[in-house]
Write an enzyme that holds these catalytic residues in place. Structure first.
Site, PDB file in Angstrom:
ATOM      1  N   GLU A  99      44.572  -8.678 -22.485  1.00 40.64           N
ATOM      2  CA  GLU A  99      44.242  -9.264 -21.188  1.00 40.64           C
ATOM      3  C   GLU A  99      42.800  -8.971 -20.756  1.00 40.64           C
ATOM      4  O   GLU A  99      42.387  -7.809 -20.734  1.00 40.64           O
ATOM      5  CB  GLU A  99      45.199  -8.712 -20.136  1.00 40.64           C
ATOM      6  CG  GLU A  99      46.669  -8.812 -20.523  1.00 40.64           C
ATOM      7  CD  GLU A  99      47.537  -7.862 -19.745  1.00 40.64           C
ATOM      8  OE1 GLU A  99      47.204  -7.559 -18.582  1.00 40.64           O
ATOM      9  OE2 GLU A  99      48.554  -7.404 -20.302  1.00 40.64           O
ATOM     10  N   HIS A 138      46.354 -12.715 -18.136  1.00 42.02           N
ATOM     11  CA  HIS A 138      47.347 -11.862 -18.809  1.00 42.02           C
ATOM     12  C   HIS A 138      47.910 -12.532 -20.075  1.00 42.02           C
ATOM     13  O   HIS A 138      49.100 -12.858 -20.127  1.00 42.02           O
ATOM     14  CB  HIS A 138      48.469 -11.605 -17.787  1.00 42.02           C
ATOM     15  CG  HIS A 138      49.409 -10.503 -18.106  1.00 42.02           C
ATOM     16  ND1 HIS A 138      50.224 -10.488 -19.212  1.00 42.02           N
ATOM     17  CD2 HIS A 138      49.701  -9.364 -17.436  1.00 42.02           C
ATOM     18  CE1 HIS A 138      50.966  -9.400 -19.203  1.00 42.02           C
ATOM     19  NE2 HIS A 138      50.671  -8.701 -18.150  1.00 42.02           N
TER      20      HIS A 138
HETATM   21  O1  TA6 Z   1      50.267  -5.990 -18.989  1.00 39.32           O
HETATM   22  C1  TA6 Z   1      50.254  -4.897 -18.187  1.00 39.32           C
HETATM   23  C2  TA6 Z   1      51.402  -4.919 -17.188  1.00 39.32           C
HETATM   24  O2  TA6 Z   1      50.936  -4.485 -15.947  1.00 39.32           O
HETATM   25  C3  TA6 Z   1      52.540  -4.035 -17.694  1.00 39.32           C
HETATM   26  O3  TA6 Z   1      52.548  -2.780 -17.043  1.00 39.32           O
HETATM   27  C4  TA6 Z   1      53.806  -4.854 -17.420  1.00 39.32           C
HETATM   28  O4  TA6 Z   1      54.258  -4.623 -16.099  1.00 39.32           O
HETATM   29  C5  TA6 Z   1      53.261  -6.258 -17.633  1.00 39.32           C
HETATM   30  O5  TA6 Z   1      51.978  -6.243 -16.998  1.00 39.32           O
HETATM   31  C6  TA6 Z   1      54.165  -7.380 -17.193  1.00 39.32           C
HETATM   32  O6  TA6 Z   1      54.227  -7.450 -15.789  1.00 39.32           O
HETATM   33  P1  TA6 Z   1      55.171  -8.598 -15.124  1.00 39.32           P
HETATM   34  O7  TA6 Z   1      55.020  -8.400 -13.639  1.00 39.32           O
HETATM   35  O8  TA6 Z   1      54.628  -9.916 -15.590  1.00 39.32           O
HETATM   36  O9  TA6 Z   1      56.554  -8.351 -15.656  1.00 39.32           O
END
Ligand code: TA6
Length: 285
Positions: A257, A155
């Site tokens: 990502e 991510h």
């Molecule tokens: O990057 C996609 C995602 O799933 C978004 O929907 C947002 O929730 C982000 O990840 C961050 O997630 P987190 O659990 O790290 O706050």
């Protein structure tokens, strides 16, 4: 925690807080930091780059059980909400547990850090190469007797000059699921711009390019073993709702990502393995 393996001169173990070890990489080719918590790459900047390549929130929590906001969270062994059990943490649990440091090696080009994590019948092995480029390879092996589903993401939070100065190239013509508001299937036409919340899962197995006219650079995001590319920026409201992110920080990063979305999960046969990897390179623009 097992004893730390011998570290090369360019890798130093420091404690952000007692019991929270971080490896600092100070190599002629680059600077980097990696927390054993979550096997989390926090920072990376090659000598050729004038600014950090990864974004790390100044409000990131360095606490056991909390995911670090920024760098490259390891979302594993599922992506976003668990497919069938909403009581389980979003993006899995690898990013909120300590990994075992297996090895740290250096050569004239850079440093490779290897870590491992085990959960039930799934074993994860991570190799991170810090050099003029950054490469992360996450191998998952099914040690059990039954097939197991695997999804997840590397991510990556990319540091940018300003949200108005960046676009993402390389996705034009790709189908994507727009998860903002009603989840809608769309097709990307041209560059991805950021003038609102963006949270999209592209069906794409090739590179994406973050073009930053403010920093006059392009960050090339290559990947392997990943049928989906997620592009995310929380924009104003979502950023305000994240306590480990300054309200205005949506201007300072874009996530690109290398992902395996839940609906394209990979079924690992007993004894089977899968490698999900991403490589970041910085080019002048
Ligand atoms: O990057 C996609 C995602 O799933 C978004 O929907 C947002 O929730 C982000 O990840 C961050 O997630 P987190 O659990 O790290 O706050």
């Amino acid at each position: 925690m097992e004893p730390t393996p011998k570290l090369p001169p360019t890798v130093v173990l420091v404690e952000a807080t007692p019991g929270y070890p971080i490896l600092e990489i100070r190599h002629p080719q680059c600077f980097g930091r990696l927390a054993l918590h979550g096997a989390h790459v926090m920072e990376w900047q090659p000598v050729s780059a004038d600014a950090p390549v990864l974004y790390l929130s100044p409000d990131a929590l360095l606490q056991p059980g909390k995911a670090i906001r920024g760098g490259i969270p390891i979302c594993w062994p599922w992506f976003n909400a668990h497919p069938s059990d909403s009581s389980l943490p979003s993006h899995g649990f690898a990013r909120t547990h300590f990994w075992e440091l297996e090895a740290a090696e250096e050569d004239e080009s850079g440093v490779t850090i290897s870590l491992r994590f085990r959960s039930g019948d799934l074993a994860a092995y991570l190799d991170v190469y810090f050099g003029e480029w950054l490469e992360i390879a996450l191998e998952t092996t099914n040690l059990g007797d039954e097939p197991l589903p695997l999804s997840g993401a590397l991510h990556t939070y990319l540091a940018i000059s300003s949200i108005a100065q960046v676009q993402v190239d390389g996705l034009s013509g790709d189908q994507y699921l727009d998860t903002v508001g009603d989840r809608t299937e769309r097709v990307q036409s041209g560059l991805v711009y950021f003038d609102r919340e963006v949270d999209r899962i592209y069906e794409n197995d090739s590179s994406a390019l973050l073009v930053d006219s403010g920093y006059e650079r392009v960050i090339v995001v290559e990947k392997e073993g990943s049928p989906s590319t997620v592009v995310w920026n929380p924009w104003v409201d979502k950023a305000k709702n994240l306590s480990d992110l300054p309200d205005e920080a949506y201007r300072d990063f874009v996530c690109i990502e290398a992902a395996i979305s839940n609906d394209r999960a990979i079924i690992l046969a007993p004894g089977g393995s899968h490698v999900l990897s991403t490589t970041l390179r910085v080019e002048d623009h």
